[in-house]
Design a protein around this motif. Structure first.
Motif, PDB file in Angstrom:
ATOM      1  N   GLN A   1      -1.436   3.365  -8.413  1.00 47.79           N
ATOM      2  CA  GLN A   1      -2.413   3.087  -8.500  1.00 47.79           C
ATOM      3  C   GLN A   1      -3.576   1.674  -7.571  1.00 47.79           C
ATOM      4  O   GLN A   1      -2.493   1.130  -6.805  1.00 47.79           O
ATOM      5  N   PRO A   2      -4.283   2.687  -7.611  1.00 45.31           N
ATOM      6  CA  PRO A   2      -5.262   1.659  -6.121  1.00 45.31           C
ATOM      7  C   PRO A   2      -5.327  -0.244  -5.753  1.00 45.31           C
ATOM      8  O   PRO A   2      -4.706  -0.740  -4.777  1.00 45.31           O
ATOM      9  N   HIS A   3      -5.077  -0.572  -6.607  1.00 45.35           N
ATOM     10  CA  HIS A   3      -4.992  -2.095  -7.185  1.00 45.35           C
ATOM     11  C   HIS A   3      -3.495  -2.061  -6.603  1.00 45.35           C
ATOM     12  O   HIS A   3      -3.840  -3.980  -6.110  1.00 45.35           O
ATOM     13  N   ALA A   4      -2.969  -1.820  -6.929  1.00 47.62           N
ATOM     14  CA  ALA A   4      -1.305  -1.642  -6.738  1.00 47.62           C
ATOM     15  C   ALA A   4      -0.730  -1.977  -4.966  1.00 47.62           C
ATOM     16  O   ALA A   4       0.002  -2.727  -4.434  1.00 47.62           O
ATOM     17  N   HIS A   5      -1.240  -1.078  -5.420  1.00 46.75           N
ATOM     18  CA  HIS A   5      -1.815  -0.547  -3.094  1.00 46.75           C
ATOM     19  C   HIS A   5      -2.475  -1.774  -2.529  1.00 46.75           C
ATOM     20  O   HIS A   5      -1.581  -2.970  -1.410  1.00 46.75           O
ATOM     21  N   ALA A   6      -3.152  -2.523  -3.164  1.00 46.22           N
ATOM     22  CA  ALA A   6      -3.906  -3.787  -2.495  1.00 46.22           C
ATOM     23  C   ALA A   6      -3.077  -4.851  -2.753  1.00 46.22           C
ATOM     24  O   ALA A   6      -2.942  -5.802  -1.521  1.00 46.22           O
ATOM     25  N   GLN A   7      -1.955  -4.982  -3.273  1.00 47.75           N
ATOM     26  CA  GLN A   7      -1.215  -6.254  -3.079  1.00 47.75           C
ATOM     27  C   GLN A   7       0.103  -5.971  -2.949  1.00 47.75           C
ATOM     28  O   GLN A   7       0.796  -6.401  -3.579  1.00 47.75           O
ATOM     29  N   ALA A   8       1.024  -4.530  -2.497  1.00 50.19           N
ATOM     30  CA  ALA A   8       1.843  -4.315  -2.097  1.00 50.19           C
ATOM     31  C   ALA A   8       2.211  -5.327  -0.752  1.00 50.19           C
ATOM     32  O   ALA A   8       3.501  -5.298  -0.888  1.00 50.19           O
ATOM     33  N   ASN A   9       1.686  -5.678   0.098  1.00 51.78           N
ATOM     34  CA  ASN A   9       2.352  -6.520   1.229  1.00 51.78           C
ATOM     35  C   ASN A   9       3.379  -6.157   1.658  1.00 51.78           C
ATOM     36  O   ASN A   9       4.486  -6.351   2.563  1.00 51.78           O
TER      37      ASN A   9
END
Length: 241
Positions: A110-118
Motif C-alpha cells: 500500500q502507498p501509505h506503507a511505502h511512505a513509512q518503510a524507512n
C-alpha cells in the motif's frame, strides 16, 4: 511473465463459493473465486501494509457437486444475543466435494506503507514472511473454502507445480472481489480507510466486481499482461493499484 510473489496449494473435502446472484439458496461456483483465494492467503499471513492480488488459479481437482440441507441463522449476529430456535432457517446448498487448487498471487504494498518503510523493501519482507509461515504450516486462523465450516488444508507451492491440464471450461462471469466504495449519498455501512497519513472511518457501500473467467488447461488467469480486472475495483474504491 515474472513469477508471482506467493504460491499456495489448498485442498478440502467440501467447499462452497456462493454465487451472489442467488439470494435464497446457496449455489457454488464451479471453482474457487479470487475473493475466496485471497481469504485463504490472508488466513496464512496478512498485514494492513499490503494487499493480495490473485494472478491465476490452478484447478488440481475440480471435484463433484452435492446438495445438502443446512440450518442457518436468519439474521446477522450482533451485540444482542440471539435465541437460535426463534431465528433458525433451513436452506438448501449446492456445494463441491473433494477439491484442490493452486493459488498464485502478487503482494501489492500500500502507498501509505511505502511512505513509512524507512528503507526496508516491504515486498521482499512480506513475501519471505508468507513463505516461512506457509512452509511451517502456520496461520492466523485455519483457511476455509468459501464458508467457515469447510476448512482447508494448505501447503507452500512453487510456480512450477501444475494443475490438471485436461480441464477446459467457460465459467462466465465470476465474482472477483467486493469493493468498499466511499460515498456521502449511500451511507449503508462504515469501514476503515487509510489516506496515506492516518486511519479514518468512511461511510459508503459494498459493490460486487466480476470478471470473465475461462478455465484453460487447468488454469484460470485473473490478471494477465493485457488485462487487469482489479483496475475496476481500485477505481470504485478510489485507490491506485
Amino acid at each position: 511473465m515474472h513469477d508471482p510473489s506467493v504460491c499456495l496449494r489448498v485442498r478440502g473435502d467440501y467447499a462452497l463459493f456462493s454465487r451472489p446472484e442467488f439470494k435464497v439458496e446457496r449455489v457454488s461456483y464451479p471453482i474457487i473465486t479470487p475473493s475466496a483465494a485471497r481469504g485463504a492467503l490472508e488466513a496464512v499471513y496478512w498485514k494492513p501494509e499490503f494487499k493480495y492480488r490473485i494472478r491465476r488459479i490452478g484447478v488440481v481437482k475440480i471435484g463433484s457437486t452435492a446438495t445438502v440441507l443446512r440450518n442457518e441463522l436468519g439474521t446477522r449476529q450482533g451485540k444482542t444475543p440471539v435465541f437460535i430456535e426463534d431465528d433458525r432457517q433451513q436452506r438448501s446448498s449446492l456445494l463441491l466435494k473433494d477439491v484442490e487448487y493452486l493459488i498464485h498471487a502478487d503482494i501489492v504494498v500500500q502507498p501509505h506503507a511505502h511512505a513509512q518503510a524507512n528503507g526496508v523493501n516491504l515486498l521482499i519482507k512480506h513475501t519471505e514472511c508468507f513463505k516461512r509461515r506457509a512452509q511451517s504450516g502456520q496461520c492466523r486462523h485455519q483457511p476455509y473454502l468459501g464458508t467457515r465450516e469447510f476448512s482447508a488444508e494448505f501447503e507452500a507451492a512453487t510456480p512450477d507445480e501444475q494443475p490438471d491440464r485436461g480441464l477446459n471450461q467457460r465459467l462466465g462471469n465470476m465474482l472477483l472481489d467486493i469493493a468498499f466504495v466511499p460515498s456521502k449519498t449511500r451511507k449503508e455501512m462504515q469501514f476503515k480507510r487509510h489516506d496515506g497519513k492516518k486511519w479514518d472511518v468512511a461511510d459508503g457501500y459494498m459493490e460486487a466486481v466480476y470478471f470473465n473467467a475461462d478455465l484453460k488447461d487447468g488454469w484460470v488467469d485473473v490478471v494477465t499482461d493485457t488485462a487487469n480486472p482489479y483496475a475496476r475495483l481500485d477505481a470504485l474504491e478510489g485507490r491506485h493499484a
